[in-house]
Design a protein around this motif. Sequence first.
Motif, PDB file in Angstrom:
ATOM      1  N   LEU A  39      -8.401  20.207  -0.445  1.00 30.18           N
ATOM      2  CA  LEU A  39      -8.601  19.577  -1.753  1.00 30.18           C
ATOM      3  C   LEU A  39      -9.873  18.747  -1.760  1.00 30.18           C
ATOM      4  O   LEU A  39     -10.677  18.835  -2.691  1.00 30.18           O
ATOM      5  N   VAL A  40     -10.086  17.965  -0.719  1.00 28.46           N
ATOM      6  CA  VAL A  40     -11.288  17.126  -0.645  1.00 28.46           C
ATOM      7  C   VAL A  40     -12.538  18.001  -0.530  1.00 28.46           C
ATOM      8  O   VAL A  40     -13.548  17.754  -1.193  1.00 28.46           O
ATOM      9  N   ALA A  41     -12.468  19.060   0.281  1.00 23.07           N
ATOM     10  CA  ALA A  41     -13.622  19.952   0.452  1.00 23.07           C
ATOM     11  C   ALA A  41     -13.969  20.699  -0.828  1.00 23.07           C
ATOM     12  O   ALA A  41     -15.138  20.996  -1.086  1.00 23.07           O
ATOM     13  N   VAL A  60      -3.612  10.456  -5.602  1.00 19.53           N
ATOM     14  CA  VAL A  60      -2.583  11.504  -5.583  1.00 19.53           C
ATOM     15  C   VAL A  60      -2.250  11.874  -4.138  1.00 19.53           C
ATOM     16  O   VAL A  60      -1.074  11.989  -3.769  1.00 19.53           O
ATOM     17  N   ILE A  61      -3.262  12.020  -3.312  1.00 21.44           N
ATOM     18  CA  ILE A  61      -3.034  12.344  -1.901  1.00 21.44           C
ATOM     19  C   ILE A  61      -2.244  11.226  -1.230  1.00 21.44           C
ATOM     20  O   ILE A  61      -1.268  11.484  -0.506  1.00 21.44           O
ATOM     21  N   GLY A  81       1.581  11.191   0.349  1.00 18.37           N
ATOM     22  CA  GLY A  81       1.855  10.725   1.712  1.00 18.37           C
ATOM     23  C   GLY A  81       3.004   9.729   1.743  1.00 18.37           C
ATOM     24  O   GLY A  81       3.850   9.774   2.645  1.00 18.37           O
ATOM     25  N   LEU A  82       3.055   8.843   0.755  1.00 19.15           N
ATOM     26  CA  LEU A  82       4.175   7.902   0.659  1.00 19.15           C
ATOM     27  C   LEU A  82       5.476   8.650   0.404  1.00 19.15           C
ATOM     28  O   LEU A  82       6.517   8.338   1.007  1.00 19.15           O
ATOM     29  N   GLU A  83       5.436   9.639  -0.469  1.00 21.33           N
ATOM     30  CA  GLU A  83       6.633  10.436  -0.750  1.00 21.33           C
ATOM     31  C   GLU A  83       7.110  11.167   0.505  1.00 21.33           C
ATOM     32  O   GLU A  83       8.314  11.230   0.771  1.00 21.33           O
ATOM     33  N   HIS A  84       6.164  11.723   1.274  1.00 27.21           N
ATOM     34  CA  HIS A  84       6.522  12.415   2.512  1.00 27.21           C
ATOM     35  C   HIS A  84       7.201  11.438   3.483  1.00 27.21           C
ATOM     36  O   HIS A  84       8.211  11.767   4.104  1.00 27.21           O
ATOM     37  N   ALA A  85       6.631  10.238   3.612  1.00 30.79           N
ATOM     38  CA  ALA A  85       7.187   9.241   4.533  1.00 30.79           C
ATOM     39  C   ALA A  85       8.610   8.854   4.119  1.00 30.79           C
ATOM     40  O   ALA A  85       9.507   8.761   4.963  1.00 30.79           O
TER      41      ALA A  85
END
Length: 182
Positions: free
Chosen positions: A86-88, A104-105, A109-113
Amino acid sequence: MNSGDTTSPAERLRLIQEHFLAPGATGPRAERVARTTEPAAAMRIDVYDHMRNAVTETVALAKELCDEHEPYEPRPAKLEHLYEWLVAETPHLDEERRQARDAVIYRQGLEHAILIGEADIIRRHPCPSCVTWGLVWDRHTKSVVCWNRHCADDDGQATRWTLAQLAEDHIARKNRRAARAT
C-alpha cells in the motif's frame, strides 16, 4: 506473543494468519465463548472475516488513493507484505492523504492486536482529549474509554473514542513530533 511497540500491523497480520486462522488453531480469544456439543469449525470464522475485511479495505484504499488508475502491482500473496505494498503504491500522496493512509494502517494494527488478545496496547496511547494515560479497551462497546474523571462529559459519562479516532490522533502526534525534530 508480546505486542511491543516494535510489532507492526503487518507482523500482527502474519501472526493472525499463522496462529489463529490455521486449521485447529487454538489461539486465545478476546471474547467469551460458550461451550457447545457440536464440533468447532475448521477455522475461526471471526478471524477469517477480520482478515478478509482488512485486506478488502486495504485494496480498496489503494485503488482510491491511486486516483483513477489501478495500483501498478497486484496485491501481494503474502499478507505480511500488504501494508508495504500500500505504501509503495501511493508515494505520490500529499501530506494529508498520506496521514489518512497511515492512520488506516495503524487502526488495522490496533484491531489485529485486540483480536489476538492484546488489548492492553490501547494503554500505550494518551487520551486525544485530556492527554493523560488513562485509556482502556471496552470489549462490550468496542470502543476506547478514558478513565480520567476530569475527561468525562457533563453527565459524568466517560469519554469514548473509536479506534479510527485513536489512530488518527496517534499518527498526527507522530507527524508533529517528526516535523519538530527536523
